[in-house]
Design an enzyme around this catalytic site. Sequence first.
Site, PDB file in Angstrom:
ATOM      1  N   HIS A 159      -0.703   2.691  15.022  1.00 45.85           N
ATOM      2  CA  HIS A 159       0.594   2.015  15.143  1.00 45.85           C
ATOM      3  C   HIS A 159       1.684   2.922  15.690  1.00 45.85           C
ATOM      4  O   HIS A 159       2.505   2.494  16.490  1.00 45.85           O
ATOM      5  CB  HIS A 159       0.979   1.497  13.755  1.00 45.85           C
ATOM      6  CG  HIS A 159       2.298   0.799  13.704  1.00 45.85           C
ATOM      7  ND1 HIS A 159       2.544  -0.368  14.401  1.00 45.85           N
ATOM      8  CD2 HIS A 159       3.452   1.080  13.037  1.00 45.85           C
ATOM      9  CE1 HIS A 159       3.786  -0.778  14.154  1.00 45.85           C
ATOM     10  NE2 HIS A 159       4.350   0.094  13.339  1.00 45.85           N
ATOM     11  N   ARG A 168       3.002   4.127   4.004  1.00 47.61           N
ATOM     12  CA  ARG A 168       1.914   3.583   4.816  1.00 47.61           C
ATOM     13  C   ARG A 168       0.611   4.373   4.793  1.00 47.61           C
ATOM     14  O   ARG A 168      -0.467   3.796   4.833  1.00 47.61           O
ATOM     15  CB  ARG A 168       2.366   3.555   6.271  1.00 47.61           C
ATOM     16  CG  ARG A 168       2.864   2.244   6.642  1.00 47.61           C
ATOM     17  CD  ARG A 168       3.346   2.259   8.032  1.00 47.61           C
ATOM     18  NE  ARG A 168       4.453   1.314   8.037  1.00 47.61           N
ATOM     19  CZ  ARG A 168       5.223   1.096   9.068  1.00 47.61           C
ATOM     20  NH1 ARG A 168       5.043   1.764  10.178  1.00 47.61           N
ATOM     21  NH2 ARG A 168       6.175   0.218   8.997  1.00 47.61           N
ATOM     22  N   GLU A 215      10.941  -2.538   2.865  1.00 45.37           N
ATOM     23  CA  GLU A 215       9.596  -2.215   3.375  1.00 45.37           C
ATOM     24  C   GLU A 215       9.022  -1.054   2.565  1.00 45.37           C
ATOM     25  O   GLU A 215       9.727  -0.434   1.766  1.00 45.37           O
ATOM     26  CB  GLU A 215       9.675  -1.847   4.867  1.00 45.37           C
ATOM     27  CG  GLU A 215       9.993  -3.055   5.740  1.00 45.37           C
ATOM     28  CD  GLU A 215      10.136  -2.732   7.218  1.00 45.37           C
ATOM     29  OE1 GLU A 215      10.037  -1.553   7.587  1.00 45.37           O
ATOM     30  OE2 GLU A 215      10.356  -3.677   7.996  1.00 45.37           O
ATOM     31  N   HIS A 264      -1.069   1.484  10.865  1.00 47.25           N
ATOM     32  CA  HIS A 264      -0.362   0.459  10.096  1.00 47.25           C
ATOM     33  C   HIS A 264      -1.399  -0.234   9.229  1.00 47.25           C
ATOM     34  O   HIS A 264      -2.465  -0.626   9.716  1.00 47.25           O
ATOM     35  CB  HIS A 264       0.314  -0.541  11.032  1.00 47.25           C
ATOM     36  CG  HIS A 264       1.338  -1.375  10.335  1.00 47.25           C
ATOM     37  ND1 HIS A 264       1.007  -2.336   9.410  1.00 47.25           N
ATOM     38  CD2 HIS A 264       2.685  -1.389  10.406  1.00 47.25           C
ATOM     39  CE1 HIS A 264       2.110  -2.906   8.951  1.00 47.25           C
ATOM     40  NE2 HIS A 264       3.150  -2.343   9.536  1.00 47.25           N
ATOM     41  N   ARG A 289       5.744   8.718   8.992  1.00 52.20           N
ATOM     42  CA  ARG A 289       7.058   8.091   9.197  1.00 52.20           C
ATOM     43  C   ARG A 289       7.346   7.018   8.157  1.00 52.20           C
ATOM     44  O   ARG A 289       6.482   6.186   7.847  1.00 52.20           O
ATOM     45  CB  ARG A 289       7.119   7.457  10.589  1.00 52.20           C
ATOM     46  CG  ARG A 289       8.380   6.671  10.856  1.00 52.20           C
ATOM     47  CD  ARG A 289       8.383   6.116  12.253  1.00 52.20           C
ATOM     48  NE  ARG A 289       7.352   5.141  12.459  1.00 52.20           N
ATOM     49  CZ  ARG A 289       7.506   3.824  12.270  1.00 52.20           C
ATOM     50  NH1 ARG A 289       8.663   3.339  11.859  1.00 52.20           N
ATOM     51  NH2 ARG A 289       6.517   2.996  12.496  1.00 52.20           N
TER      52      ARG A 289
END
Length: 535
Positions: A347, A286, A114, A240, A382
């Site tokens: 998110h 992100r 990811e 997100h 994060r």
Amino acid sequence: MEKHANFLVVGSGIAGLSFALRAAARGTVTIITKRAAEESSTNYAQGGIATVWSGEDSFESHIEDTHLAGAGICHEDTVELVVRNAPDCIRELIDWGVRFSRNKGEKDFDLGREGGHSQRRIFHAKDLTGREVEQALLARARENKKIRIFENHVAINLITRQKIESFDPSVADEVIGIYALDQDTGSVHTFTADATILATGGAGKVYLYTSNPDIATGDGIALAWRAGATIANMEFVQFHPTCLFHPHAKSFLISEAVRGEGAILVNREGKRFMVGQHPMAELAPRDIVARAIDTELKRTGADCVYLDITAKGAKFIKDRFPNIYKTCLSFGIDMTKAGLPVVPAAHYLCGGVRTNLWGETDVPRLFAIGECACTGLHGANRLASNSLLEALVFSDRALTRAVEAYKGRSPKKLAVPRWDSGKAQDSDEAVVVTQNWDELRRLMWNYVGIVRSEKRLSRALDRIELLKREIAEYYWNFKLTGDLLELRNLCTVAELIVRCAMQRKESRGLHTTIDYPHLDEENWRRDTTLRRRRI
Ligand code: SIN
């Protein structure tokens, strides 16, 4: 009736359930949860759980990726602790019956990739990891005689010694339990415990568009704040980058694993726009991808951008992402043939109730674990798939400390008064709740979104103050409902996000403001914190 247990857990996602399963070997456990027990954010998690597993990976690499994503303010000790404990947590989940995806031949686990990860290290169950974890843990919890689960119970307030004995702030305070509204009967119950553990998840519902389920209303953070706990880093709300853009999809999440497997982002002219913005292009952390999409939307005036994984072929897509494929198809979009229309949505909340390395808050007998906590792991942004992991590591730590410090040592026997609803009447204007709920979420989206300014933040705060007053009046005059309690909590969380955002005079990670567009390493390489006097 007052119900006592050694451990009182609020919330039934991975943090609460893993705590309860481990704690049941050490004492009695009560879980209160405000809907059906499986209705947690965990249940909707698609991506997975990051851990160093393959021989090509290393703890140092996972640690470095976490720090890079966190934009310089992750706590070193927390990152070390979480990353190094990850493989044991995965083994424990497997022992509890969680079935992670394996490669062909069923020998090795299929490690996913990811954004922000320099290696394949994501344990997943296809694209339904959270559901697999939730079902396995909940099934075990339901079988365990030491664990009692109270569904449809929404926490109203923490019960603290000061509130019962005196309002004198010099009296040492501690948490004794919780008042909770039974939404089936409308009565309020008193739950007491040697230690109380908040595991209530995030607060995505404070924004108009969110990937979170309806339960994500920041309850634990608001409860802890009212009880006097320190709150930290609330400005870092993670958007997100890729939620499905469709009027009926409720911002359905398109997992970052789709980009991990090679999907590209294109604008409405079909042009890739992440290349050249970051060396990892679509797999950048992100905050960077979400900001790039936001900029692209503002630049072109388009409603969405497109996430295209068609190059991988239909067979691979249907096998690796069966849930995303099916869900998109139900909206008439075939991801094996065309790019998915996507936009960013709220998110994950990186801030929350400040805890130490044992999940302890600064109010005795009160712990916070999972998304409602701020342990220092995530810093300003994060890293993908570090959240379920953090919940697992800290539920174990919190149990160790709760047993050592409090188990079997109940708070000094106090006559806890029953909940008094005074002269509260049935509401005659429930529309006040829905109106304020909508207003709050819209103003947070417009004024406190991906890109902020001082002016927008202060506008937001003015309006939040008004809403707060109206909600407080309603709270005192009318009988409690779950909706009202959630709205009250959301309003508190909104205020905490704005107040932290106003403190930070720089742009870092998930906090971008046009008034302070640069990093300020000299003054702001640190957390923001808020502390309220206890009431
Ligand atoms: C995702 O599947 O993209 C979400 C994973 C996460 O939030 O860590």
